[in-house]
Write an enzyme that holds these catalytic residues in place. Structure first.
Site, PDB file in Angstrom:
ATOM      1  N   GLY A  15       0.829  -1.215   0.000  1.00  0.00           N
ATOM      2  CA  GLY A  15       0.000   0.000   0.000  1.00  0.00           C
ATOM      3  C   GLY A  15       0.854   1.252   0.000  1.00  0.00           C
ATOM      4  CD  GLU A  54       6.964  -2.821   2.600  1.00  0.00           C
ATOM      5  OE1 GLU A  54       6.705  -1.865   3.333  1.00  0.00           O
ATOM      6  OE2 GLU A  54       6.111  -3.351   1.874  1.00  0.00           O
TER       7      GLU A  54
HETATM    8  C1  5RP Z   1       4.140  -0.410   2.482  1.00  0.00           C
HETATM    9  C2  5RP Z   1       3.378  -1.467   3.176  1.00  0.00           C
HETATM   10  C3  5RP Z   1       2.800  -1.127   4.507  1.00  0.00           C
HETATM   11  O1  5RP Z   1       3.317  -1.998   5.448  1.00  0.00           O
HETATM   12  C4  5RP Z   1       1.308  -1.274   4.450  1.00  0.00           C
HETATM   13  O2  5RP Z   1       0.835  -0.449   3.396  1.00  0.00           O
HETATM   14  C5  5RP Z   1       0.653  -0.882   5.767  1.00  0.00           C
HETATM   15  O3  5RP Z   1       0.817   0.492   5.975  1.00  0.00           O
HETATM   16  P1  5RP Z   1       0.177   1.207   7.231  1.00  0.00           P
HETATM   17  O4  5RP Z   1       0.895   0.714   8.433  1.00  0.00           O
HETATM   18  O5  5RP Z   1       0.404   2.683   6.959  1.00  0.00           O
HETATM   19  O6  5RP Z   1      -1.294   0.864   7.261  1.00  0.00           O
HETATM   20  O7  5RP Z   1       3.220  -2.561   2.714  1.00  0.00           O
HETATM   21  O8  5RP Z   1       4.541  -0.804   1.199  1.00  0.00           O
END
Ligand code: 5RP
Length: 262
Positions: free
Chosen positions: A104, A111
Site C-alpha cells: 500500500g 519489503e
Molecule cells: C508499504 C506497506 C505497509 O506496510 C502497508 O501499506 C501498511 O501500511 P500502514 O501501516 O500505513 O497501514 O506494505 O509498502
C-alpha cells in the site's frame, strides 16, 4: 501527544510498542515501511537513546531510512549485514495463515527482499487488517516502466483464468503523475475483491516479464502482533499455532487508552 491520537493510531502504537520488545542488542533488524512501521521506528529510536539498545537496521524504503537516521539509529545496507535476525513490518491485510497483502505504501519490493532475508518476520497490524480471504485491499504489483501497458495487459489476460472476483487494474498515481518506487518502477493496483488461491496467483504473476514482484507475502510472516485501540493485543504465531491475548503494559498507558474504541 496521546490526546491527539486517533483510535487507529493508538492501535498502531500498541502493536509497535509490543513488537519492539522482540528486539535485543546485537540484532540486525529489518525496518518496514508505512504508518505502523513508523511507530516502531520511533519506539526503537527511543530504546536506542534511552536504554542503550545496540542494533543495526536495514530500512525497506528511503522514507524509513530517513526516519531511522533522524531517530539516531545505526542504518546499514542489506549488503553490509548479509542477513537479518528479525524484520518487523506493517501489512495491508493478513489472513489466518498469516499470508499478507503488502505494498500500500509502494515499498513491497524492498519489503519482500528484506523479509525473506530474515530469520523471522513479525507483522504489526491493527485489528482492521485481519481478513478471512485476501483481496479486498487492491493487490499492488511493481512493474518496470518499459512497456508497462503491455505488462498490464498480460496481467489482465492472466486474471481471466484466476479465481478472483474483480479484474480491474490501475496505474498508481501520485500528484497527477505515475507513482515511482525507490527502484524507479511503477505500481499497478489490482482490484480483485477476493483472491481464491493466493499462492497460485503469486506464482503466476511473477512469471510475467516486466512484473518485478507482487504484494502477496505467502509463507513469509511468522508472527502477527494485532493491536487494539484500548491497549489489547493478540499475538498470532503460525509455527506454534497459538493466539495469545495480552494487554500493553506501559507506564501512563491508562491515560493513553481512555475514551477509545476500535
Ligand atoms: C508499504 C506497506 C505497509 O506496510 C502497508 O501499506 C501498511 O501500511 P500502514 O501501516 O500505513 O497501514 O506494505 O509498502
Amino acid at each position: 501527544m496521546s490526546d491527539e491520537m486517533t483510535a487507529a493510531d493508538k492501535a498502531k502504537f500498541v502493536t509497535a510498542h509490543r513488537a519492539a520488545d522482540f528486539v535485543h542488542s546485537g540484532m540486525r533488524v529489518g525496518l518496514g515501511t508505512g504508518s505502523t512501521a513508523a511507530f516502531l521506528v520511533r519506539r526503537l529510536g527511543q530504546m536506542v537513546r534511552d536504554d542503550n539498545l545496540q542494533i543495526r537496521c536495514v530500512p525497506t524504503s528511503t522514507r524509513t531510512a530517513e526516519l531511522a537516521r533522524a531517530e539516531g539509529m545505526d542504518v546499514v545496507t542489506l549488503e553490509q549485514v548479509g542477513w537479518l535476525d528479525l524484520t518487523i513490518d506493517g501489512a495491508d491485510e493478513f489472513d489466518d495463515d498469516l499470508n499478507l497483502i503488502k505494498g500500500g505504501g509502494g515499498a513491497l519490493l524492498q519489503e519482500k527482499i528484506v523479509a525473506m532475508a530474515s530469520d523471522r518476520m513479525v507483522v504489526i497490524a491493527d485489528a482492521a487488517k485481519h481478513v478471512e480471504t485476501l483481496g479486498a485491499f487492491p493487490l499492488p504489483v511493481e512493474v518496470i516502466p518499459f512497456g508497462w501497458q503491455t505488462t498490464q495487459k498480460l496481467i489482465e489476460d492472466l486474471l481471466v483464468s484466476m479465481d478472483v472476483d474483480g479484474r480491474s487494474t490501475a496505474l498508481r498515481m501520485a500528484g497527477g503523475v505515475p507513482f515511482v518506487t525507490d527502484e524507479g518502477n511503477h505500481i499497478l493496483d489490482l482490484d480483485l475483491g477476493r483472491i481464491g488461491d493466493a499462492r497460485q496467483l503469486a506464482l503466476a504473476l511473477n512469471r510475467i516479464p516486466g512484473l518485478v514482484e507482487n504484494g502477496l507475502f505467502i509463507d513469509i510472516c511468522d508472527q502477527v502482533v494485532v493491536g487494539h485501540s484500548d491497549g489489547r493485543l493478540e499475538l498470532r504465531d503460525i509455527a506454534k499455532g497459538t493466539i495469545i491475548q495480552e494487554r500493553l503494559d506501559l507506564p501512563g498507558a491508562d491515560n493513553l487508552f481512555t475514551d477509545v474504541a476500535d
